[in-house]
Design a protein around this motif. Structure first.
Motif, PDB file in Angstrom:
ATOM      1  N   UNK A  49     -54.777  73.808  37.473  1.00 50.29           N
ATOM      2  CA  UNK A  49     -54.206  72.495  37.031  1.00 50.29           C
ATOM      3  C   UNK A  49     -52.957  72.407  36.950  1.00 50.29           C
ATOM      4  N   UNK A  50     -52.383  71.267  36.990  1.00 45.15           N
ATOM      5  CA  UNK A  50     -50.865  71.175  36.972  1.00 45.15           C
ATOM      6  C   UNK A  50     -50.536  69.855  37.600  1.00 45.15           C
ATOM      7  N   UNK A  51     -49.174  69.294  37.424  1.00 44.94           N
ATOM      8  CA  UNK A  51     -48.829  67.996  38.140  1.00 44.94           C
ATOM      9  C   UNK A  51     -48.848  68.557  39.883  1.00 44.94           C
ATOM     10  N   UNK A  52     -48.804  67.372  40.746  1.00 43.74           N
ATOM     11  CA  UNK A  52     -48.620  67.409  41.849  1.00 43.74           C
ATOM     12  C   UNK A  52     -47.373  68.223  42.241  1.00 43.74           C
ATOM     13  N   UNK A  53     -47.488  69.391  43.200  1.00 42.81           N
ATOM     14  CA  UNK A  53     -46.290  70.074  43.427  1.00 42.81           C
ATOM     15  C   UNK A  53     -45.945  71.174  42.511  1.00 42.81           C
ATOM     16  N   UNK A  54     -46.843  71.365  41.558  1.00 42.89           N
ATOM     17  CA  UNK A  54     -46.383  72.606  40.426  1.00 42.89           C
ATOM     18  C   UNK A  54     -46.736  73.947  41.335  1.00 42.89           C
ATOM     19  N   UNK A  55     -47.372  74.109  42.501  1.00 46.30           N
ATOM     20  CA  UNK A  55     -47.478  75.145  42.805  1.00 46.30           C
ATOM     21  C   UNK A  55     -49.136  75.784  42.796  1.00 46.30           C
ATOM     22  N   UNK A  56     -50.096  74.974  42.603  1.00 42.28           N
ATOM     23  CA  UNK A  56     -51.535  75.366  42.517  1.00 42.28           C
ATOM     24  C   UNK A  56     -51.979  75.646  43.852  1.00 42.28           C
ATOM     25  N   UNK A  57     -51.439  74.967  44.950  1.00 46.21           N
ATOM     26  CA  UNK A  57     -52.089  75.235  46.216  1.00 46.21           C
ATOM     27  C   UNK A  57     -51.181  76.634  46.843  1.00 46.21           C
ATOM     28  N   UNK A  58     -50.032  76.770  46.393  1.00 49.51           N
ATOM     29  CA  UNK A  58     -49.312  77.917  46.748  1.00 49.51           C
ATOM     30  C   UNK A  58     -49.860  79.096  46.229  1.00 49.51           C
ATOM     31  N   UNK A  59     -50.603  79.053  45.200  1.00 47.47           N
ATOM     32  CA  UNK A  59     -50.946  80.218  44.447  1.00 47.47           C
ATOM     33  C   UNK A  59     -52.467  80.584  45.063  1.00 47.47           C
ATOM     34  N   UNK A 457     -41.126  73.595  38.958  1.00 47.73           N
ATOM     35  CA  UNK A 457     -42.598  74.034  38.648  1.00 47.73           C
ATOM     36  C   UNK A 457     -42.672  75.722  39.120  1.00 47.73           C
ATOM     37  N   UNK A 458     -43.990  75.967  39.296  1.00 44.21           N
ATOM     38  CA  UNK A 458     -43.919  77.481  39.772  1.00 44.21           C
ATOM     39  C   UNK A 458     -44.194  78.604  38.802  1.00 44.21           C
ATOM     40  N   UNK A 459     -44.383  78.167  37.549  1.00 45.33           N
ATOM     41  CA  UNK A 459     -44.675  79.026  36.480  1.00 45.33           C
ATOM     42  C   UNK A 459     -45.899  78.834  35.759  1.00 45.33           C
ATOM     43  N   UNK A 460     -46.394  79.828  35.255  1.00 47.40           N
ATOM     44  CA  UNK A 460     -47.772  79.638  34.496  1.00 47.40           C
ATOM     45  C   UNK A 460     -47.555  79.106  33.164  1.00 47.40           C
ATOM     46  N   UNK A 461     -48.010  78.077  32.681  1.00 48.14           N
ATOM     47  CA  UNK A 461     -47.602  77.638  31.459  1.00 48.14           C
ATOM     48  C   UNK A 461     -48.815  77.927  30.566  1.00 48.14           C
ATOM     49  N   UNK A 462     -50.080  77.811  30.862  1.00 47.95           N
ATOM     50  CA  UNK A 462     -51.257  78.291  30.217  1.00 47.95           C
ATOM     51  C   UNK A 462     -52.245  78.966  30.846  1.00 47.95           C
ATOM     52  N   UNK A 463     -52.804  80.068  30.234  1.00 45.59           N
ATOM     53  CA  UNK A 463     -54.268  80.485  30.807  1.00 45.59           C
ATOM     54  C   UNK A 463     -55.055  81.005  29.650  1.00 45.59           C
TER      55      UNK A 463
END
Length: 796
Positions: A49-59, A457-463
């Motif tokens: 999850x994460x806001x649009x453009x936060x790096x989900x698809x990149x990861x 963005x681009x960092x893990x905020x929660x796991x």
């Protein structure tokens, strides 16, 4: 006497092979990822999850899925790899524990006119075999039922070497295909409106041809006026029959014009080849406008739109031809196939039955196999791709889904969740990029990226678990349980848009008045007829601005500045201040660095190995010649301006020496749709799905229109972004516009002034108006599926 050590039979030591139960990612730096390191459990459902453009698809897509695909490709020989797409290794330090990845993304299915739901899923291939075995009369092999195979025959002498002698033999061949010869398997024929091609009262010398690119004395117009087939000073209406034929239909003929070898061809075949053979979306805007004006598409009179010739339509099983079978709703076709009891083709019937049942199970039973693939929505295309994986016996595979709930009514989301869980329970790893709380809640593991978008963005905020996300304090956690309330008071309409007897696709003579001057939402289950009503009855044109879900086309040279037209006023401002030509400030024109041709990088092709892109040493990746970078506007050169974010540029062009009202207006619109963090020169290929949708919305907001028609604008938007979108819709309505939204998101429904609900089901079970009124009335009555889900959502 020594005794062997006893082992407890209840807890044998785990086998070393069972210890690889994590996918480990360390130091991922693709796109905006900042050294991301995470561990993803295998054989579990993990939601990103994460806001649009936060790096989900990149990861998920550009790192994990891309590396798995690259490693699989490397197992093939160099010869085979030469025919496969070359993939570079993602920017990541360690990727460990990968399994084979099957990607189910939102890329639209090919919009080729001959591609249908049946051809895209192999259902047509099985039907063709079925009819070639059981159809009466028997007309030939499966090719005889294919609208992509033309009937051809030929005969002649062939020469061959045999026993040291040259021997000539007569050979003949024939192929019986199913293609309709009139429309060539397209189902429709195009007709050119000759009045849009030329003005017959003028001569060629006076500029009679009005086709874009054929005016103004260029080579295209000289080809006709200097061909010698007719008098260039004679009005076209006075041409003889032969002259008119040569002008419009002549076969390609080699000739010399002004000493240059050229090929003359009649105007109609030339236009068909150069303009009409291309996809409409890929055309330049002025060409597209001409084609829309000059070409009319009508159903082929010979095959009645079935794409098949008479022979293919004449062969039947139980009075049903293959054309009838493809035109049936898939749920009905599945019942028909179930009724066929033919032991001679039992395995084929079983496989066809499973494919058709998968359509129904996944909520696409309302489609028909002859539906053109290019007309499916993003969500429908994604689910069509899922069909081949549903009955798969593969296990220990990683399935990667890109927002599988897009285009789904809340009623259908539960069904999609069950499918995801079923794939997991078979022993597969399921990775899902998703924004909807209804799907996030079923996750075994959640990875939340952010905190912002783009460079923020681009960092893990929660796991961790879903419960941990709720209390984790991240943007997603804070908005997880957000529920929009139904409006207390709704706006009064300023007029109505009358729709009477709408029958596009599955609509059953719908009569409805859409209120103007308010926010009207059209809703209903997937396949109920929403898009058919809105796009089929409200033609985009004078006063109507339509923003659909079609993909943005753009190469790595395209960026937000070129796509929105922002670069034009910027180039002119630079040119005016410095007293030079605007073309110097384009990296695709005169100002481009000569070494890298304005790309900023130099690509080295390494055949079957991944190509290498290195930053251009001449311009240091800035894309412009050094002399161009000496020109400044407001103390910045053109490369520094393109490196700005939208927010920064909005301030820069808003006041002071660099004030440029035309550029500022476009930047304000980009900020309004929540794209303030994008850099102006960022390649379009690096934008996420949600960002592209909003970029398109910002561009269309510039168009002059009183009615805005939006097709699922919340697609790809985070819960926090939906709030901003609702604010934007409110501002449009308050500015005197009428906004009509096709939407499944309950927050948008609750925020509406008026709701039009279609249903009650999908396909031939839908297409009727089941409710119209305010959201409060819909919640109170709970008379429809939408009403029940909206009432649950708002806690009513």
């Amino acid at each position: 006497m020594s005794m062997a050590p006893r082992t407890d039979p209840q807890s044998p030591a785990p086998h070393v092979a069972d210890s690889h139960d994590l996918i480990r990612v360390h130091g991922a730096r693709e796109n905006n990822l900042k050294d991301v390191s995470i561990e993803i459990p295998k054989r579990r459902l993990t939601v990103f999850t994460g806001v649009s453009g936060s790096g989900k698809s990149s990861l998920v897509f550009d790192t994990i899925a891309a590396e798995s695909q690259r490693l699989i490709n490397e197992t093939y020989s160099a010869f085979v790899q030469g025919f496969m797409p070359t993939l570079a290794r993602p920017e990541v330090d360690v990727l460990d524990g990968l399994t084979t990845v099957i990607t189910v993304d939102q890329q639209r299915l090919g919009a080729d006119p001959r591609s249908t739901v049946g051809t895209a899923t192999d259902a047509n291939a099985m039907l063709r075999i079925l009819f070639s075995r059981l159809g009466k009369p028997h007309i030939g092999s499966p090719k005889a039922f294919s609208f992509n195979v033309a009937s051809i025959s030929g005969a002649g002498a062939v020469t061959m070497e045999r026993g040291g002698q040259t021997v000539k033999e007569r050979r003949s061949f024939s192929i019986t295909g199913g293609m309709c010869p009139r429309c060539e398997g397209r189902g429709s024929v195009s007709d050119l409106d000759l009045t849009q091609l030329y003005d017959d009262s003028k001569s060629l010398s006076e500029g009679a041809i009005t086709v874009p690119g054929y005016t103004g004395g260029g080579w295209n117009s000289r080809l006709y006026s200097e061909s010698g087939f007719f008098d260039p000073d004679k009005p076209i209406r006075k041409f003889t029959k032969k002259e008119l034929h040569d002008f419009l239909h002549r076969e390609p003929t080699r000739m010399k014009i002004a000493g240059i070898n050229m090929t003359y061809e009649g105007l109609i075949p030339r236009i068909q080849r150069s303009m009409l053979a291309k996809e409409r979306e890929g055309m330049q805007p002025h060409i597209r406008e001409f084609v829309d004006r000059a070409v009319t598409f009508t159903t082929c009179p010979d095959c009645d739109g079935t794409r098949l010739n008479e022979g293919a339509r004449s062969s039947k099983i139980k009075r049903i031809s293959i054309a009838d079978a493809c035109a049936m709703q898939i749920s009905d076709l599945a019942d028909w196939v179930r009724g066929l009891d033919e032991p001679s083709v039992a395995p084929l019937l079983t496989a066809l039955q499973q494919t058709l049942d998968s359509f129904v199970e996944i909520g696409l039973g309302y489609l028909s196999l002859d539906r053109p693939a290019g007309t499916l929505s993003g969500g429908e295309a994604q689910r069509v791709k899922m069909i081949r994986h549903l009955g798969s016996s593969l296990t220990d595979v990683t399935y990667v889904f890109d927002e599988p709930t897009i285009g789904l009514h809340p009623h259908d989301i539960q069904r999609m969740n069950d499918l995801l869980l079923r794939l997991r329970d078979k022993g597969n790893t399921v990775l899902v990029v998703e924004h909807k709380p209804e799907t996030i809640v079923i996750a075994d593991h959640v990875v939340d990226l952010g905190p912002g978008a783009g460079t923020a963005g681009g960092t893990v905020c929660f796991e961790g678990t879903v419960e941990g996300l709720r209390t984790g304090g991240t943007i997603t956690g804070r908005h997880f349980d957000d529920r929009a309330a139904v409006k207390e008071t709704v706006r009064k309409p300023t007029g109505t848009l009358e729709i009477r007897g709408a029958r596009t696709h599955n609509l059953q003579g719908v009569d409805v008045d859409i209120p103007l001057g308010v926010l009207a939402v059209v809703t209903g289950v997937a396949g109920s007829g929403k898009s058919s009503l809105v796009h089929g009855s409200i033609p985009a044109g004078e006063g109507v601005v339509s923003v659909d879900q079609a993909a943005i086309r753009g190469s790595r040279r395209s960026n937000p500045a070129t796509y929105t037209g922002l670069l034009d006023p910027i180039r002119k401002a630079f040119a005016k201040v410095n007293g030079v030509k605007p073309a110097l400030f384009s990296a695709n024109s005169e100002g481009a660095c000569p070494t890298c041709n304005g790309a900023g990088v130099i690509y080295t092709d390494l055949a079957m190995m991944a190509g290498v892109a290195t930053t251009c040493e001449e311009c240091e990746g800035k894309r412009f010649q050094a002399s161009v970078l000496e020109y400044h506007l407001g103390g910045r050169d053109i490369s520094e301006v393109l490196a700005m974010s939208v927010t920064e540029a909005e301030e820069f062009f808003g006041a002071g020496e660099a004030a440029t009202p035309a550029a500022h207006r476009i930047l304000t619109r980009l900020a309004d749709v929540g794209l303030g963090y994008l850099t102006l020169g960022q390649p379009l290929t690096t934008l996420s799905g949600g960002e592209r949708q909003r970029l398109k919305l910002a561009t269309h907001m510039a168009e002059k229109g009183g009615v805005y028609v939006l097709d699922e604008p919340t697609a790809g938007l985070h819960l926090a972004d939906v709030e901003q979108l609702l604010g934007l819709l409110d501002r449009l309505v308050d500015a005197g516009k009428s906004v009509i939204v096709v939407e499944h998101h309950q927050a948008v429904m609750a925020h509406a002034d008026w709701i039009i609900d279609l249903g009650p089901g999908a396909g031939h079970d839908g297409g009727r108006l089941v409710f119209e009124g305010t959201p409060a009335d819909l919640v109170a009555s709970r008379s429809t599926l939408t009403g029940k889900h909206l009432a649950t959502y708002v806690g009513g």
